[in-house]
Design an enzyme around this catalytic site. Structure first.
Site, PDB file in Angstrom:
ATOM      1  N   ARG A 144     -12.931   1.920  -9.381  1.00 36.72           N
ATOM      2  CA  ARG A 144     -12.697   0.749  -8.771  1.00 36.72           C
ATOM      3  C   ARG A 144     -12.964  -0.324  -9.949  1.00 36.72           C
ATOM      4  O   ARG A 144     -13.848  -0.062 -10.796  1.00 36.72           O
ATOM      5  CB  ARG A 144     -13.259   0.420  -7.607  1.00 36.72           C
ATOM      6  N   LYS A 168     -19.136   2.527  -3.645  1.00 33.87           N
ATOM      7  CA  LYS A 168     -19.534   1.678  -2.332  1.00 33.87           C
ATOM      8  C   LYS A 168     -20.682   2.300  -1.655  1.00 33.87           C
ATOM      9  O   LYS A 168     -20.913   3.612  -1.310  1.00 33.87           O
ATOM     10  CB  LYS A 168     -18.238   1.818  -1.307  1.00 33.87           C
ATOM     11  N   HIS A 239      -6.303  -1.913  -9.363  1.00 39.02           N
ATOM     12  CA  HIS A 239      -6.102  -0.755  -8.458  1.00 39.02           C
ATOM     13  C   HIS A 239      -5.002   0.028  -8.614  1.00 39.02           C
ATOM     14  O   HIS A 239      -4.794   1.030  -8.010  1.00 39.02           O
ATOM     15  CB  HIS A 239      -6.212  -1.510  -6.971  1.00 39.02           C
ATOM     16  N   ARG A 242      -5.604   3.007 -10.685  1.00 37.11           N
ATOM     17  CA  ARG A 242      -6.331   3.737  -9.729  1.00 37.11           C
ATOM     18  C   ARG A 242      -5.418   4.558  -8.950  1.00 37.11           C
ATOM     19  O   ARG A 242      -5.377   5.837  -8.899  1.00 37.11           O
ATOM     20  CB  ARG A 242      -7.389   3.095  -8.807  1.00 37.11           C
ATOM     21  N   HIS A 265     -13.962   8.436  -2.161  1.00 35.63           N
ATOM     22  CA  HIS A 265     -13.361   8.175  -0.917  1.00 35.63           C
ATOM     23  C   HIS A 265     -14.344   8.869   0.075  1.00 35.63           C
ATOM     24  O   HIS A 265     -14.787  10.092   0.036  1.00 35.63           O
ATOM     25  CB  HIS A 265     -12.110   8.730  -0.782  1.00 35.63           C
ATOM     26  N   TYR A 274      -2.087   9.305  -1.174  1.00 40.60           N
ATOM     27  CA  TYR A 274      -1.644   9.680  -2.412  1.00 40.60           C
ATOM     28  C   TYR A 274      -0.419  11.057  -2.376  1.00 40.60           C
ATOM     29  O   TYR A 274       0.351  11.197  -3.177  1.00 40.60           O
ATOM     30  CB  TYR A 274      -2.477  10.022  -3.337  1.00 40.60           C
TER      31      TYR A 274
END
Length: 293
Positions: A144, A168, A239, A242, A265, A274
């Site tokens: 990210r 995150k 992004h 990504r 994730h 994806y």
């Protein structure tokens, strides 16, 4: 408890216990503030009927489906917190349903376009060296933009071709990268970064022209400028690189769990989009090439 006391306590919970980003905390508090304004009574009176009325009002005001889904999720987090605090005898959020937000397929580069984007940043000036290293690392790792901006020099393990990323929720992960990214990083760190580094630069891997740690806005401008030089490439930000990295990994045979780990994730559901991208591209290629399509 009064409205301001409730908001303050909930905000502290989000910041210090959930460890959410300042941006996410602000969004949650804005939504809860709207909910409490609609309630216009003590929080103890909050029930599922009020929640549904609030969301119906948002719908009537023309809010997008994705916005409604996000606000319903915020409401459920808030009511669960209130229940744990003893302010609500039951958790009304458990009875609150919401339609899932539509998940649009992200725009991605094809592999030839990705190569052209990397090649668009060439030269020996510090800015050109930095921009090439940024593009190579974003595409090589799928990190990210916030994770890239937070990288320090020591986060790059040159021997193992791995970069240590703080993702995150302050979850750390190691992401591999290849030789092109390593070469670009070496050129930046040896021939570019020392020319921009200042006393206050600290350990930041990527710097701005004034020597401070690079910010997300600058990285977005770098990516947009590179994409603008590639004919037919979709206009997208970091992004998008990504998305492209994840799609190309799956098209190359990587399994979904590995891609989930690389991207950081928390849920496999976030990664599965994806596979949809790859299927759409396969379908497009089929229609173009198969005589019976």
């Amino acid at each position: 408890m009064g409205r301001d006391e409730v908001l303050g306590a909930f905000g502290r919970y989000l910041r210090f216990e959930r460890d959410l980003s300042p941006h996410t905390v602000r969004a949650y508090l804005t939504d809860v503030s709207s909910l409490l304004d609609h309630l216009n009574r003590p929080v103890e009176d909050l029930d599922v009927a009020v929640l549904r009325e609030w969301l119906a009002g948002q719908h009537d005001a023309g809010k997008a489906r994705a916005t409604l889904a996000r606000r319903a999720a915020c409401a459920r987090t808030f009511t669960a917190y209130c229940h744990r605090q003893g302010w609500l005898a039951e958790d009304p959020g458990l009875l609150l349903g919401s339609a899932k937000a539509p998940r649009d397929l992200p725009a991605v580069l094809d592999q030839e376009q990705a190569q052209e984007v990397m090649d668009s940043a060439s030269g020996v000036e510090p800015k050109e060296l930095r921009d090439r290293a940024i593009l190579e690392l974003l595409y090589a790792t799928g990190v990210r933009v916030s994770e890239l901006c937070g990288l320090d020099v020591d986060d790059v393990d040159r021997d193992r071709h791995v970069v240590r990323v703080m993702g995150k929720g302050r979850k750390e992960r190691s992401v591999p990268f290849g030789l092109p990214a390593l070469r670009a990083l070496d050129r930046w760190c040896i021939h570019g970064r020392p020319l921009w580094a200042r006393a206050g630069s600290g350990p930041a891997l990527f710097l701005g022209v004034r020597g401070g740690r690079i910010d997300a806005g600058t990285v977005r401008r770098v990516v947009h400028a590179a994409l603008a030089q590639v004919e037919g490439a979709p206009d997208m930000g970091p992004h998008g690189l990504r998305h492209s990295a994840a799609t190309h990994l799956l098209e190359g045979g990587a399994d979904l769990r590995s891609v989930q780990e690389l991207l950081g994730h928390a849920s496999l559901n976030s990664t599965q989009i994806y596979t949809h991208v790859s299927i759409e591209r396969l379908r497009a290629a089929y229609k173009q090439a198969h005589p019976r399509a």
